[in-house]
Design an enzyme around this catalytic site. Structure first.
Site, mmCIF file in Angstrom:
data_model
loop_
_atom_site.group_PDB
_atom_site.id
_atom_site.type_symbol
_atom_site.label_atom_id
_atom_site.label_comp_id
_atom_site.label_asym_id
_atom_site.label_seq_id
_atom_site.Cartn_x
_atom_site.Cartn_y
_atom_site.Cartn_z
ATOM 1 N N GLY A 192 0.826 -1.213 0.000
ATOM 2 C CA GLY A 192 0.000 0.000 0.000
ATOM 3 C C GLY A 192 0.853 1.253 0.000
ATOM 4 O O GLY A 192 0.548 2.236 -0.697
ATOM 5 N N ASN A 193 1.976 1.221 0.759
ATOM 6 C CA ASN A 193 2.853 2.399 0.815
ATOM 7 C C ASN A 193 3.579 2.631 -0.509
ATOM 8 O O ASN A 193 3.999 3.751 -0.790
ATOM 9 C CB ASN A 193 3.885 2.251 1.944
ATOM 10 C CG ASN A 193 3.301 2.654 3.282
ATOM 11 O OD1 ASN A 193 2.702 3.707 3.410
ATOM 12 N ND2 ASN A 193 3.462 1.796 4.282
ATOM 13 N N LYS A 201 -0.878 -2.812 13.591
ATOM 14 C CA LYS A 201 -0.873 -2.528 12.144
ATOM 15 C C LYS A 201 -0.936 -1.019 11.890
ATOM 16 O O LYS A 201 -1.965 -0.384 12.136
ATOM 17 C CB LYS A 201 -2.094 -3.223 11.520
ATOM 18 C CG LYS A 201 -2.242 -2.982 10.039
ATOM 19 C CD LYS A 201 -1.245 -3.777 9.248
ATOM 20 C CE LYS A 201 -1.093 -3.240 7.858
ATOM 21 N NZ LYS A 201 0.211 -3.518 7.281
ATOM 22 N N LYS A 231 -1.499 -7.738 4.786
ATOM 23 C CA LYS A 231 -1.644 -8.357 3.462
ATOM 24 C C LYS A 231 -0.521 -9.345 3.156
ATOM 25 O O LYS A 231 -0.697 -10.245 2.321
ATOM 26 C CB LYS A 231 -1.769 -7.310 2.352
ATOM 27 C CG LYS A 231 -0.523 -6.520 2.045
ATOM 28 C CD LYS A 231 0.194 -6.978 0.829
ATOM 29 C CE LYS A 231 1.460 -6.211 0.569
ATOM 30 N NZ LYS A 231 2.263 -5.671 1.670
ATOM 31 N N LYS A 280 6.633 -9.076 6.313
ATOM 32 C CA LYS A 280 7.022 -9.594 4.993
ATOM 33 C C LYS A 280 7.950 -10.799 5.149
ATOM 34 O O LYS A 280 7.833 -11.791 4.430
ATOM 35 C CB LYS A 280 7.730 -8.501 4.171
ATOM 36 C CG LYS A 280 6.801 -7.344 3.862
ATOM 37 C CD LYS A 280 7.471 -6.257 3.069
ATOM 38 C CE LYS A 280 6.713 -4.951 3.219
ATOM 39 N NZ LYS A 280 5.259 -5.019 3.219
HETATM 40 N N1 LIG Z 1 15.484 -4.179 7.225
HETATM 41 C C1 LIG Z 1 14.798 -3.481 6.328
HETATM 42 N N2 LIG Z 1 15.093 -3.573 5.010
HETATM 43 C C2 LIG Z 1 14.407 -2.864 4.097
HETATM 44 N N3 LIG Z 1 13.376 -2.027 4.392
HETATM 45 C C3 LIG Z 1 13.026 -1.880 5.685
HETATM 46 C C4 LIG Z 1 13.734 -2.600 6.708
HETATM 47 N N4 LIG Z 1 13.176 -2.261 7.882
HETATM 48 C C5 LIG Z 1 12.192 -1.396 7.635
HETATM 49 N N5 LIG Z 1 12.083 -1.150 6.314
HETATM 50 C C6 LIG Z 1 11.068 -0.231 5.751
HETATM 51 O O1 LIG Z 1 9.894 -1.006 5.616
HETATM 52 C C7 LIG Z 1 9.219 -0.578 4.417
HETATM 53 C C8 LIG Z 1 8.240 -1.679 4.001
HETATM 54 O O2 LIG Z 1 7.141 -1.670 4.890
HETATM 55 P P1 LIG Z 1 5.776 -0.910 4.519
HETATM 56 O O3 LIG Z 1 6.051 0.406 3.844
HETATM 57 O O4 LIG Z 1 4.946 -0.895 5.733
HETATM 58 O O5 LIG Z 1 5.195 -1.944 3.490
HETATM 59 P P2 LIG Z 1 4.172 -1.843 2.264
HETATM 60 O O6 LIG Z 1 4.986 -1.479 1.050
HETATM 61 O O7 LIG Z 1 3.646 -3.241 2.198
HETATM 62 O O8 LIG Z 1 3.118 -0.832 2.604
HETATM 63 C C9 LIG Z 1 10.341 -0.295 3.457
HETATM 64 O O9 LIG Z 1 9.952 0.539 2.408
HETATM 65 C C10 LIG Z 1 11.364 0.369 4.380
HETATM 66 O O10 LIG Z 1 11.094 1.752 4.469
HETATM 67 N N1 LIG Z 2 -3.245 -4.477 4.837
HETATM 68 C C1 LIG Z 2 -1.916 -4.260 4.671
HETATM 69 O O1 LIG Z 2 -1.087 -5.029 5.126
HETATM 70 O O2 LIG Z 2 -1.562 -3.131 3.966
HETATM 71 P P1 LIG Z 2 -0.078 -2.592 3.665
HETATM 72 O O3 LIG Z 2 0.675 -3.671 3.012
HETATM 73 O O4 LIG Z 2 -0.331 -1.410 2.761
HETATM 74 O O5 LIG Z 2 0.491 -2.163 4.982
#
Ligand SMILES: Nc1ncnc2c1ncn2[C@@H]1O[C@H](COP(=O)(O)OP(=O)(O)O)[C@@H](O)[C@H]1O
Ligand SMILES: NC(=O)OP(=O)(O)O
Length: 316
Positions: free
Chosen positions: A11-12, A131, A217, A279
């Site tokens: 989502g981010n 979350k 997710k 993840k």
């Molecule tokens: N060890 C790590 N290696 C790479 N990214 C990391 C790490 N720890 C934290 N991150 C951060 O976590 C982010 C991914 O989580 P998030 O943005 O919540 O996921 P999503 O893309 O599913 O929304 C990465 O973009 C980075 O900013």
């Molecule tokens: N539901 C959920 O995990 O969303 P993000 O991956 O955007 O955090």
């Protein structure tokens, strides 16, 4: 080659910075992401797409709460915010993918499945919300919000600021899994478990009921991957690779790591909860349940990553 690959879109990764929260901006990010998914389809992969909704579900919740405060409009329950964002983001991906495949003269059908995901109503994660959803705030803004809303919980999210957190129970079953399998078998590109799926519990007499929570997710995607016997799981997010010592001067990108090495990094607290840890845990669960490979990368590196030239590869 017709191996089944599940691609999860973070989502981010669709809201690149503050200022790009608009639907138009997310639509542009989706259009870029699906180009890379179309590359994989063009190379002959069978693809299932899942997506997050962390930022978007928080925006919908916030809009609903503001409308409630300002005009008394009934607030939208969190479970319905999840359903709304699953539909909204699913629509963006579905339309963009149909347009991209049509442009490339690839004759493939694309469909989003409204997906309910069963959880346990006694899941301990209801007691400790983890979350992160919605926008990022400064420490001062977060403190002010907690004074106004003492029942909220906010956490620091991977050096990016403070975010509100909501309960995130673990997924235990995908209600529409048979429909999803049938669509895959009929050669559809399926979009499913959006936003981790709409959280539901099964009550007496097999009656489903929605629950206010946001499922991660990555866990829902890993469960889906196991239920449809996917060969590979690809998690796209905001970074090209997973790092150890992330955000520190000595940070180091990981190219290929084994399950055992990954578990050691987890023990060493290399991955924060609510961002990279889910993840990694979802990846380990997929590999331990029969999956062959996991790749974590950003959308633009998808094609290179699947050809072993980018991303972090976790192997058995
Ligand atoms: N060890 C790590 N290696 C790479 N990214 C990391 C790490 N720890 C934290 N991150 C951060 O976590 C982010 C991914 O989580 P998030 O943005 O919540 O996921 P999503 O893309 O599913 O929304 C990465 O973009 C980075 O900013
Ligand atoms: N539901 C959920 O995990 O969303 P993000 O991956 O955007 O955090």
């Amino acid at each position: 080659m017709n191996k089944l690959v599940i691609v999860a879109i973070g989502g981010n990764s669709l809201v690149k910075d503050s200022g790009s929260e608009s639907i138009q901006s997310q639509q542009e990010a989706v259009a870029q992401t699906v180009e890379h998914i179309a590359d994989m389809i063009q190379e002959g992969y069978k693809v299932v797409v899942t997506h997050g909704n962390g930022p978007q579900v928080g925006f919908t919740l916030q809009r609903s709460e503001i409308a409630n405060e300002v005009s008394g409009m009934p607030a939208i329950p969190l479970v319905n915010c999840v359903a709304d964002t699953q539909g909204g983001i699913g629509y963006l991906i579905q339309q963009a993918l149909i347009n991209e495949l049509t442009k490339r003269q690839i004759n493939k059908k694309v469909v989003s499945v409204i997906t309910q995901v069963e959880i346990n109503e006694h899941d301990p994660n209801f007691i400790n919300p983890t979350k992160p959803v919605g926008s990022f705030f400064t420490k001062e803004q977060a403190e002010a919000m907690l004074v106004e809303h003492p029942d909220w919980k906010m956490v620091e999210d991977s050096g990016r600021g403070y975010r509100r957190v909501v309960p995130s129970p673990k997924p235990i079953d995908i209600v529409e899994k048979e429909a999803i399998k049938s669509l895959i078998d009929n050669d559809y590109v399926v979009i499913a478990v959006g936003g981790g799926g709409i959280p539901v519990v099964k009550k007496e007499n097999n009656v489903y009921e929605g629950v206010d929570a946001v499922i991660d997710k990555d866990f829902a995607t890993s469960l889906l991957a196991a239920q449809v016997n996917a060969d590979s799981l690809i998690i796209t997010t905001g970074v090209p690779r997973v790092f150890i010592n992330f955000g520190k001067p000595e940070q180091q990108a990981l190219e290929e790591i084994t399950v055992e090495e990954t578990k050691q990094h987890v023990q060493d607290n290399q991955f924060p909860p609510g961002s990279m840890l889910p993840k990694i845990e979802a990846s380990l669960s997929f590999l331990e349940n029969g999956g062959h490979r996991v790749i974590i990368t950003n959308p633009e590196s998808l094609k290179e990553a699947i050809n072993n030239q980018a991303g972090t590869h976790i192997i058995n």
